[in-house]
Design a protein around this motif. Structure first.
Motif, short mmCIF file in Angstrom:
data_model
loop_
_atom_site.label_atom_id
_atom_site.label_comp_id
_atom_site.label_asym_id
_atom_site.label_seq_id
_atom_site.Cartn_x
_atom_site.Cartn_y
_atom_site.Cartn_z
N LEU A 56 -7.45 -89.77 -131.03
CA LEU A 56 -7.02 -89.59 -132.42
C LEU A 56 -7.02 -88.13 -132.84
CD1 LEU A 56 -9.01 -92.54 -134.01
CD2 LEU A 56 -6.55 -92.44 -133.66
N SER A 57 -6.11 -87.81 -133.75
CA SER A 57 -6.07 -86.48 -134.36
C SER A 57 -6.95 -86.46 -135.60
CB SER A 57 -4.63 -86.12 -134.75
OG SER A 57 -4.21 -86.94 -135.83
N LEU A 58 -7.17 -85.26 -136.14
CA LEU A 58 -7.95 -85.14 -137.37
C LEU A 58 -7.34 -85.97 -138.49
CD1 LEU A 58 -8.88 -81.34 -137.52
CD2 LEU A 58 -10.48 -83.24 -137.51
N ASN A 59 -6.02 -85.90 -138.64
CA ASN A 59 -5.36 -86.65 -139.71
C ASN A 59 -5.49 -88.15 -139.50
OD1 ASN A 59 -4.54 -84.35 -141.07
ND2 ASN A 59 -2.57 -84.23 -140.02
N LEU A 90 -7.42 -85.24 -116.92
CA LEU A 90 -7.46 -84.42 -118.13
C LEU A 90 -8.65 -83.47 -118.12
CD1 LEU A 90 -6.63 -87.08 -120.86
CD2 LEU A 90 -5.07 -85.43 -119.83
N LYS A 91 -8.49 -82.37 -118.84
CA LYS A 91 -9.62 -81.48 -119.09
C LYS A 91 -10.67 -82.20 -119.95
CE LYS A 91 -6.81 -77.24 -119.18
NZ LYS A 91 -6.35 -76.10 -120.02
N ASP A 92 -11.85 -81.63 -120.01
CA ASP A 92 -12.87 -82.12 -120.92
C ASP A 92 -12.57 -81.64 -122.33
OD1 ASP A 92 -13.93 -82.94 -118.55
OD2 ASP A 92 -15.89 -82.00 -118.81
N VAL A 93 -13.14 -82.34 -123.32
CA VAL A 93 -12.98 -81.90 -124.71
C VAL A 93 -14.17 -81.06 -125.13
CG1 VAL A 93 -11.58 -83.89 -125.38
CG2 VAL A 93 -14.06 -83.97 -125.69
N CYS A 94 -13.90 -80.16 -126.06
CA CYS A 94 -14.96 -79.42 -126.76
C CYS A 94 -14.48 -79.21 -128.19
CB CYS A 94 -15.23 -78.08 -126.09
SG CYS A 94 -16.56 -77.13 -126.89
N TYR A 95 -15.07 -79.96 -129.11
CA TYR A 95 -14.66 -79.92 -130.52
C TYR A 95 -15.71 -79.23 -131.40
CZ TYR A 95 -11.18 -83.53 -129.28
OH TYR A 95 -10.14 -84.23 -128.74
N ILE A 96 -16.56 -78.41 -130.80
CA ILE A 96 -17.64 -77.80 -131.57
C ILE A 96 -17.10 -76.92 -132.70
CG2 ILE A 96 -19.64 -76.24 -131.41
CD1 ILE A 96 -20.12 -77.30 -128.60
N GLY A 139 -6.51 -80.83 -127.63
CA GLY A 139 -5.16 -81.32 -127.87
C GLY A 139 -5.08 -82.57 -128.71
N TYR A 140 -6.00 -83.50 -128.51
CA TYR A 140 -5.94 -84.72 -129.30
C TYR A 140 -6.27 -84.45 -130.77
CZ TYR A 140 -5.52 -87.77 -125.21
OH TYR A 140 -5.08 -88.40 -124.08
N ILE A 141 -7.31 -83.68 -131.00
CA ILE A 141 -7.77 -83.48 -132.38
C ILE A 141 -6.75 -82.68 -133.19
CG2 ILE A 141 -9.11 -81.33 -132.36
CD1 ILE A 141 -10.51 -84.71 -133.44
N THR A 142 -6.04 -81.78 -132.53
CA THR A 142 -5.04 -80.96 -133.24
C THR A 142 -3.68 -81.63 -133.27
OG1 THR A 142 -4.37 -79.79 -131.22
CG2 THR A 142 -6.20 -78.84 -132.51
#
Length: 687
Positions: free
Chosen positions: A148-151, A216-222, A281-284
Motif C-alpha cells: 500500500l501507498s501512503l494515500n 525485491l529490495k528490502d524496505v526502509c520507511y524510517i 516504492g510502495y509507500i510513495t
C-alpha cells in the motif's frame, strides 16, 4: 514512543530468546514471536515449553513492554486439538495479542480465549472493506498489506476505526501476503503454513539469463515515521524473525535514534542487512527500481557491520522508581518503592539498633539502596530518614532492597492478565448440500463462448469485463452467470460497487470474491456468494465462521493447498468446491517482472518468466497486479473417485480456446489425466 504527540509502537521480531532480549533492551516497545507450531516462521528457533514461554513474556512485562504471539498459519481439521493446546499455553502465559491468519482460528479464539487478536498481513488487508469487516469480527488491530501507498493507507484509516500496524523495515515478498502459492506448488512447502522456501529469491528471467526478476529490495520507511504518527498508525513492525540479534539491535536502535534525535545511520542499516539497498516504492507509489538481490558485496558489508554493532552499547529503557526509606533508632527498617506506573511496594527489615562502635552513615545507606544495576529499575528520586548513631549491616540493607524489588517485580508481572481456556464448541453436525456441480471460472472474457455456458452449471467472469459481453448472451444465460471481483484490488472500492450494481441490472445474481471484505460487498448487494480460493479455507471452523458472518453464502471454495482426505472431512451446511482443472496463479504481485526486465512497451501480453531449469511461467498483467501462473495445469480427473461426490468441481480457464476446452472436458468425462499436468497438493504429504 511519542511522535508528534501521538503514541506509536516499535514492534520487533524475536526468533529466539536471545533476540527477544536484544530487542527489548535496545528499546523496542513490543516483540512478536512464534511457538512450536502454527506460526509463519516455523524454521526460526521459536519458543517451546511453558516455562520458557512464560519467562519470555515476563521478561517483556517486567520492563513494561508487550509480547505478541504469532498464530498465523492455515490449520487443518486434524490439527485442531494441537491448536487448542497451544492457545491454552498462550492464555496462561499472559500474551498481549495473538496474530492470526486462518478464519477458523479466529472462530476458535473467539470461543476459548480473551487475548486481543490482530489480523495478520497474511489476510491480505489492502482496502477499506477488509479492514472494516475484520474490525466488526472482533479484531483489535489489522496489519496492512505491504504493497500500500501512503494515500491508500490513509483511505483505510480515515474510514475504519481500528488500530493499524504496518511494516517499517525488512524483507519484501514479491507476492501480496497470503496470496502466494509458489513455494507449495514447486517445493511442497507452503508459505501459508510457515514453510516458505523463498522461491522468489532464485533466478528468473524473461529474456536475459542470470536475472532475478522476482526478488525485491528490502524496505526502509524510517524517514516516514512522522507521517505515520500523524496518520495515527499504532505500530511500526520490523520484519526479521530469521535474522541475527545484531540486525535486531541495529534496526531497533536506529528507529529510536530517528524518533529521539531526528537522525539515524541508514548506511549501517544497509550494511547489516539489505538486498542491493532499500526501496520506498510502495509507500510513495513510485514502483520503479524496486528489485534487488543479496549480493556478495552485501554479505561482505554485513560481516563487517555485525562486528561493529556487537561493540555498541545497548540502549536500555529502565523503569524509573522513587524510593522512600526510614532507618530510625528503635524501629524496624522501612523501604517503599513507587514505580513510574504508580505501583507501590513497602517492606520492613531488622530492628535498628544503636551503634556500639562506628555508626552507619546516611550516605552509606543511600549508596547501597542505589545498587539496582541487576534489576530493571533506576532511581528517579530518593528521600528518607536515618538517625545519626545507628548501626545497619550492609547485608541488611541489601536484603531490604532485594525484597522490595522482588515484590515490585511480582506486582508488575501480575498486572498482565492470564486466562483459563474456555470450552471449544465444535461445529454442530452439518449436512452438506448435495452439490456435484461443474463450475467454470473464466480469467479472460475472450475465452467465453456458448459451449462453456451450455456445459457448465455456473460460469463466473471478471467483473470489470462484463461490459465486453454480448447483452443477448447475458439475457440468455443470466441464471448461470456470475461475476468475480478481482482477488487483489487497490483502488477505491466504489468502482467495484458500481460494476456490481450494473451486473444486477443485467439480472446477474451470483458473485465470487476472495477476501472477507469483498465477500461483504457482495452480501450487502444481496448476491448469491461463492468464496474464492484466495480466502484460504482449510478447515471446518473457517466454513462455520463464514456461515455465521455471511448471510447469502452459497458456496465455499476450499484451498488447493489441502489434501483430498482432509477436504472430504470438512463439515458444512454450505456447498463446497475445489479446483479440479486450471493453471493455478502462484503469485499475485503489484510489481510486474516483465516490466522490470523489458518494459511495458515491449510486452506482447503473452510473455513468460523462465526459471533456471527452463520452466516457463505465464505472466498476465491487468494494470493493477501481475499474476504468475504455473507451468502445468492442475488436473485431477483420474482421481475424482477419491473426492466426495457432493463437492463441486471448478474448472479455471485462462486463455484456452474452444478446442482446448472441448479436449479438457473429454478427458474429464473419461476420468483421464491430461498430458503435462500436475495433481498439485491434493495427494501430497501435508507440510
Amino acid at each position: 514512543m511519542i511522535v508528534n504527540g501521538n503514541e506509536i509502537e516499535i514492534l520487533a521480531p524475536a526468533g529466539s530468546f536471545e533476540n527477544l532480549k536484544t530487542a527489548i533492551l535496545s528499546g523496542a516497545d513490543s516483540v512478536y514471536f512464534g511457538l512450536s507450531n502454527f506460526n509463519a516462521r516455523r524454521n526460526a528457533e521459536n519458543f517451546s515449553g511453558f516455562e520458557d514461554i512464560k519467562e519470555a513474556v515476563d521478561f517483556c512485562h517486567l520492563r513494561g513492554k508487550k509480547a505478541h504471539v504469532t498464530l498465523n498459519t492455515l490449520v487443518y481439521d486434524n490439527e485442531i486439538q494441537d491448536l487448542v493446546k497451544e492457545v491454552e499455553v498462550i492464555n496462561k502465559a499472559g500474551f498481549d495479542a495473538i496474530i492470526v491468519q486462518d478464519l477458523g482460528v479466529i472462530n476458535i479464539l473467539k470461543q476459548i480465549s480473551k487475548v486481543p487478536i490482530h489480523a495478520s498481513t497474511q489476510l491480505s488487508v489492502h482496502n477499506v472493506s477488509d479492514a472494516k469487516k475484520l474490525k466488526d469480527m472482533g479484531f483489535d488491530r489489522v496489519v496492512l498489506s505491504r504493497e500500500l501507498s501512503l494515500n491508500e493507507i490513509k483511505r483505510i484509516m480515515d474510514e475504519v476505526d481500528v488500530e493499524v500496524e504496518i511494516f517499517i523495515h525488512g524483507a519484501l515478498c514479491m507476492s501480496v501476503s497470503g496470496q502466494c502459492y509458489f513455494s507449495s506448488a514447486l517445493g511442497e512447502r507452503s508459505g501459508n503454513r510457515g514453510l516458505c522456501a523463498g522461491v522468489c529469491r532464485l533466478p528468473f528471467h524473461v529474456k536475459e539469463k542470470g536475472r532475478y526478476d522476482l526478488s525485491l529490495k528490502d524496505v526502509c520507511y524510517i524517514d516516514y515515521i512522522e507521517e505515520f504518527a500523524d496518520m495515527g498508525i499504532a505500530s511500526l513492525k520490523i520484519e526479521g524473525r530469521m535474522k541475527s540479534k545484531e540486525y535486531v539491535k541495529c534496526v531497533v536502535s536506529e528507529i529510536r535514534n530517528k524518533i529521539e534525535f531526528g537522525k539515524y545511520n541508514k548506511k549501517l542499516l544497509k550494511d547489516v542487512f539489505s538486498r542491493s539497498g532499500f526501496t520506498d516504492g510502495y509507500i510513495t507509489g513510485n514502483r520503479n527500481n524496486m528489485f534487488g538481490i543479496r549480493s556478495k558485496e552485501d554479505k561482505s558489508y554485513t560481516k563487517a557491520a555485525i562486528e561493529d554493532i556487537r561493540n555498541k552499547d545497548i540502549y536500555e529503557d529502565k523503569v524509573k522508581v522513587d524510593i522512600k526509606y526510614d532507618f530510625s533508632l528503635g524501629k524496624n527498617s522501612y523501604l517503599e518503592i513507587i514505580d513510574e506506573d504508580k505501583n507501590i511496594v513497602s517492606v520492613k527489615g531488622d530492628m535498628i539498633e544503636e551503634a556500639k562502635n562506628k555508626p552507619t552513615a546516611k550516605e552509606n545507606i543511600e549508596k547501597n539502596l542505589l545498587k539496582l544495576g541487576s534489576t530493571v529499575y533506576e532511581i528517579n528520586d530518593m528521600e528518607g530518614k536515618a538517625d545519626n548513631n545507628i548501626f545497619v549491616p550492609i547485608s541488611s540493607i541489601n536484603e531490604l532492597r532485594r525484597n522490595a524489588t522482588d515484590k515490585l517485580d511480582k506486582i508488575r508481572i501480575s498486572k498482565f492478565p492470564v486466562y483459563d481456556i474456555e470450552k471449544l464448541i465444535k461445529p454442530k453436525d452439518k449436512r452438506r448440500p448435495i452439490g456435484g456441480k461443474n463450475i467454470a471460472v473464466i480469467n479472460d472474457i475472450n475465452t467465453l463462448n456458448e459451449f462453456i455456458l451450455d456445459y457448465f452449471d455456473e460460469t463466473y467472469i471478471p467483473l470489470f469485463e462484463l461490459n465486453k459481453l454480448n447483452k443477448d448472451l447475458i439475457v440468455k444465460y443470466k441464471g448461470k452467470l456470475g461475476v468475480e471481483i478481482p482477488r487483489v484490488y487497490f483502488d477505491d472500492e466504489a468502482n467495484i460497487n458500481k460494476n456490481l450494481l450494473k451486473a444486477k441490472e443485467f439480472g446477474i445474481k451470483k458473485g465470487l470474491a476472495h477476501t472477507i471484505g469483498k465477500i461483504v460487498l457482495l452480501d450487502k448487494l444481496d448476491f448469491e456468494i461463492m468464496t474464492g480460493f484466495g480466502t484460504n479455507i482449510t478447515n471446518s471452523y473457517s466454513v462455520d465462521l463464514l456461515e455465521k458472518e455471511i448471510h447469502n453464502l452459497k458456496n465455499v471454495t476450499l484451498s488447493f493447498e489441502n489434501i483430498i482426505n482432509n477436504i472430504n472431512k470438512i463439515k458444512s451446511n454450505t456447498e463446497l468446491s475445489i479446483i479440479v482443472y486450471g493453471y493455478l496463479p502462484l503469485m499475485t504481485a503489484r510489481n510486474c517482472p516483465v516490466k522490470e526486465e523489458i518494459g511495458c512497451k515491449n510486452c506482447n501480453k503473452k510473455l513468460s518468466l523462465n526459471d533456471r531449469m527452463g520452466k516457463k511461467f505465464r505472466v498476465k498483467c491487468n494494470g493493477q497486479t501481475s499474476e504468475l501462473y504455473n507451468t502445468y495445469p492442475l488436473c485431477v480427473f483420474d482421481r475424482l473417485n477419491k473426492l466426495d461426490s457432493d463437492i463441486n468441481k471448478i474448472f479455471m480457464f485462462n486463455d484456452e480456446n474452444k478446442n482446448d476446452i472441448k479436449n479438457i472436458i473429454k478427458h474429464y468425462e473419461n476420468s483421464e489425466l491430461l498430458n503435462d499436468s500436475t495433481r498439485g497438493c491434493y495427494f501430497r504429504k501435508l507440510l
